[in-house]
Enzyme design. Structure first.
Site: not given
Ligand code: ASP
Length: 327
Positions: A90-91, A14, A58
């Site tokens: 973050t995932d 993100t 991710s």
């Molecule tokens: N929602 C995720 C983020 O916070 C997407 C990811 O992990 O790529 O980055």
């Protein structure tokens, strides 16, 4: 005055996302260089090298990719970087953090960060998180702490951090122990001294497969019964409560644990598995007798990473030694 050398790599997530067209949803497309332009003050703190190693959500990172990120980070240290920062989604941040932590042999800080809001959203947190992560990577008191995650003004250790909220700004926490430190008025403040670290050799193979299943009420045994036939090399179960499964699953586990390592973790999201409290069939005492190992404070996902790495360097027989109760 010579500024300290800091190396930053962008992997996607993100923090690197924006929409190409209105209404289409954001996708990773912002390079590391462009991320840096949002924190111009960094140039007063460090001489920065930045690279874009990937532009991935991710969920699509994998262990082989992370091994390449690791060797890039090692190269940066050898070139004189006093700290290394990696931005990613973050995932899977908690998994990438622990994977890299098990393999990071240096005192030099390796700091992971990301964002919960993309650059185009009001109150985007990416620039603040990235600047905080850089401050942590540059701070002398960050030495010997292995890999840390910096999000929303908090510093978390790789072994304890978890994503505990899907969309909130305060998405990361370290259950039981809390954050290792905080950023207060731009200063890096630790709440406890560095702990003991486990560093493993690099895996010599990457083809090993470790299955992760979660116990759930009235679950059938179909997948479990086929784990060996499917050629898995290890099995982790996110068990009920303190590390429990049903009597039916326990019967199957006995057979599996004779052939491959089996770890039982807790699916609760916080706390340790037990060792000597429950005596029923499928309880931890029964599972230990049947050859399973208890994960302690390691969550199911991190226990899977530990087992994958141990299998990769043929240390699976020493699993018990690595599953200590420290967090
Ligand atoms: N929602 C995720 C983020 O916070 C997407 C990811 O992990 O790529 O980055």
């Amino acid at each position: 005055m010579d500024l300290p050398k800091l190396s930053i790599a962008a992997l996607g997530g993100t923090v690197s996302m924006q929409a190409s067209n209105a209404g289409e949803g954001v996708i990773p497309s912002v390079s590391g260089e462009a991320l840096l332009s949002s924190i111009p003050e960094l140039t007063t703190l460090a001489g920065v090298t930045v690279e874009t190693l990937g532009l991935l959500p991710s969920a699509s990172l994998d262990f082989e990719f992370l091994l390449n990120v690791l060797s890039w980070a090692e190269f940066q240290v050898k070139q004189g970087a006093v700290g290394v920062v990696i931005t990613q989604g973050t995932d899977t941040l908690e998994e990438a953090a622990v994977f890299l932590d098990y393999l990071w042999p240096y005192d030099t800080p390796l700091v992971l960060t990301g964002a919960m809001r993309s650059a185009a959203q009001p109150g985007a947190d990416g620039p603040a998180n990235l600047l905080d992560a850089c401050r942590v990577a540059l701070a002398h008191n960050s030495q010997q702490r292995g890999v840390q995650v910096v999000m929303n003004g908090q510093i978390h250790q790789a072994g304890s951090v978890r994503k505990t909220d899907s969309l909130a700004l305060q998405a990361f926490s370290s259950p039981v122990v809390g954050p290792a430190g905080l950023l207060l008025e731009d200063r890096v403040r630790y709440l406890r001294p560095p702990g003991q670290r486990t560093v493993l050799p690099l895996p010599q193979q990457t083809t090993q497969k470790v299955a992760l299943l979660e116990a759930s009420l009235s679950a059938d045994t179909l997948l479990l019964e086929n784990i060996l036939a499917l050629d898995y090399d290890g099995l982790v179960i996110g068990g009920f409560g303190a590390g429990h499964i049903s009597q039916r699953w326990a019967t199957t586990i006995e057979h599996i644990a004779k052939r491959i390592p089996v770890i039982i973790a807790t699916r609760t999201g916080s706390g340790s598995t037990a060792r000597a409290s429950y005596g029923f069939g499928g309880g931890e005492m029964d599972l230990i007798r049947k050859g399973a190992s208890m994960a302690g404070f390691l969550c199911p996902r991190k226990a899977r990473i530990l087992l994958w790495l141990l299998l990769g360097c043929q240390r699976q027989h020493a699993l018990a030694q690595y599953l200590n109760e420290d967090i």
